[in-house]
Scaffold this motif. Sequence first.
Motif, mmCIF file in Angstrom:
data_model
loop_
_atom_site.group_PDB
_atom_site.id
_atom_site.type_symbol
_atom_site.label_atom_id
_atom_site.label_comp_id
_atom_site.label_asym_id
_atom_site.label_seq_id
_atom_site.Cartn_x
_atom_site.Cartn_y
_atom_site.Cartn_z
ATOM 1 N N ASP A 222 0.830 -1.205 0.000
ATOM 2 C CA ASP A 222 0.000 0.000 0.000
ATOM 3 C C ASP A 222 0.863 1.252 0.000
ATOM 4 O O ASP A 222 0.622 2.200 -0.771
ATOM 5 C CB ASP A 222 -0.906 -0.022 1.228
ATOM 6 C CG ASP A 222 -1.975 1.055 1.176
ATOM 7 O OD1 ASP A 222 -1.640 2.229 1.443
ATOM 8 O OD2 ASP A 222 -3.136 0.740 0.894
ATOM 9 N N TRP A 289 -7.196 -6.119 1.762
ATOM 10 C CA TRP A 289 -6.735 -4.828 1.229
ATOM 11 C C TRP A 289 -7.864 -4.237 0.388
ATOM 12 O O TRP A 289 -7.795 -4.274 -0.839
ATOM 13 C CB TRP A 289 -5.482 -5.062 0.412
ATOM 14 C CG TRP A 289 -4.715 -3.849 0.033
ATOM 15 C CD1 TRP A 289 -4.783 -2.588 0.560
ATOM 16 C CD2 TRP A 289 -3.719 -3.776 -0.993
ATOM 17 N NE1 TRP A 289 -3.910 -1.733 -0.045
ATOM 18 C CE2 TRP A 289 -3.226 -2.446 -1.012
ATOM 19 C CE3 TRP A 289 -3.196 -4.701 -1.892
ATOM 20 C CZ2 TRP A 289 -2.243 -2.027 -1.895
ATOM 21 C CZ3 TRP A 289 -2.208 -4.286 -2.757
ATOM 22 C CH2 TRP A 289 -1.728 -2.957 -2.758
ATOM 23 N N GLY A 292 -6.955 -2.041 -2.573
ATOM 24 C CA GLY A 292 -5.812 -2.476 -3.367
ATOM 25 C C GLY A 292 -6.053 -2.400 -4.861
ATOM 26 O O GLY A 292 -5.200 -1.932 -5.618
ATOM 27 N N ARG A 341 -3.866 7.480 3.261
ATOM 28 C CA ARG A 341 -3.203 6.335 3.871
ATOM 29 C C ARG A 341 -3.876 5.988 5.194
ATOM 30 O O ARG A 341 -4.245 6.860 5.966
ATOM 31 C CB ARG A 341 -1.728 6.699 4.120
ATOM 32 C CG ARG A 341 -0.922 5.558 4.744
ATOM 33 C CD ARG A 341 -0.482 4.580 3.684
ATOM 34 N NE ARG A 341 0.469 3.650 4.254
ATOM 35 C CZ ARG A 341 0.153 2.405 4.523
ATOM 36 N NH1 ARG A 341 -1.039 1.959 4.301
ATOM 37 N NH2 ARG A 341 1.066 1.591 5.023
ATOM 38 N N PRO A 344 -8.595 3.051 4.259
ATOM 39 C CA PRO A 344 -8.878 2.308 3.028
ATOM 40 C C PRO A 344 -10.326 2.435 2.603
ATOM 41 O O PRO A 344 -11.234 2.511 3.429
ATOM 42 C CB PRO A 344 -8.551 0.858 3.400
ATOM 43 C CG PRO A 344 -8.698 0.818 4.877
ATOM 44 C CD PRO A 344 -8.265 2.170 5.374
#
Length: 361
Positions: A222, A289, A292, A341, A344
Amino acid sequence: MIRHTRNASSSEWVAVGIEWTCLTEQLRGMDDSLRSRVLSDFVRPGDHFLPLGVLSLSVDSLSQMTIDDLRRLPGVGLVKIRNLLGLSRRVIESKAKCEFARPSTHETGTETLASSLSAAHEISELEWSQWREELRELPTVREPIGRYVSRLDELPSGSWFMPLAEFCKLSLRELRELPGYGPRRVGAIIVTIRTLLDLRSAVAHLPAVVATWESREIARADAWFVAALNAPSQATYGDLQSEVLEPLTRQIRHDLGAAHVDLALIGKLSPSRVRQIRHDLAKAILVRWPRGEQLAQAFLGGVNSTWTNDDMEAAAQELGRFFMNLRRAPRFVDIASHPARFQPARPYWGTGTADSYDSMI
């Protein structure tokens, strides 16, 4: 073979009777919220040889019984009454809030994990209910358990996207009675919830610290994607391999086993089995994730004008192993349009099931 059992002496019964009288006095002096609970709420899986006839009674009802009442129960002797004394002492030692055993600073990861697994098999209904109440106060209660469990293969894939809140609705008995949930899966759920609460407790005295939960491999991938989106001209295919593809491979190997990432083994499987492996792999990455695929899509768009066609083809193919909806020639998306950051995106968590994911592929 004839077994000889020793009859309890009168002095042993006198000693047990005196201790029972002392314990019942303490039970009667406890808080109403605890005295109203059923005695079975304090029983742990390791407890054996208890008088079954009293486990359905409330603590208050038990405290009204004399030693002679216990002796008149069918099948109850000195051993079961002594075990009941131990259970009564546990009730007295119970507190309004469950206090978690904290691992000391010198414990290794293996020792800490062992203590957590031991706790999973020694938790009582009362302790579990207190953990559930504390978990309901956390924002993570709305997130899928698959993001927090130690290994995804500890749970059936159909439950990866279930919010933690769903497990908070179940008593410990109901959890253990779920179809297909044996001691290993129930233990994984208990350890996951305990670890979340331990993490919350560990940073409670640090108001400036924001605790997040990401595996080391996912956090590494990430962070590299975010940096690459800010400076796409500096990103290379070699860096993509070492900072994203290899960490994701290690994560899948940890979560699902080597069979999901060993291309030599996969090549020997039937097409239907290969599709299932790709399906499980992509689901695992999505729950671990959530943003992602968005980052991967934006990254391919960012390097589309600077990388060679061969590198673009290779990158799209390799990333496509983990993100099945990746497009070959995406439009560049600015980093400002992506979540920050440690925040998510969660576009597929609304239903709390894998159905929304299955409709994507």
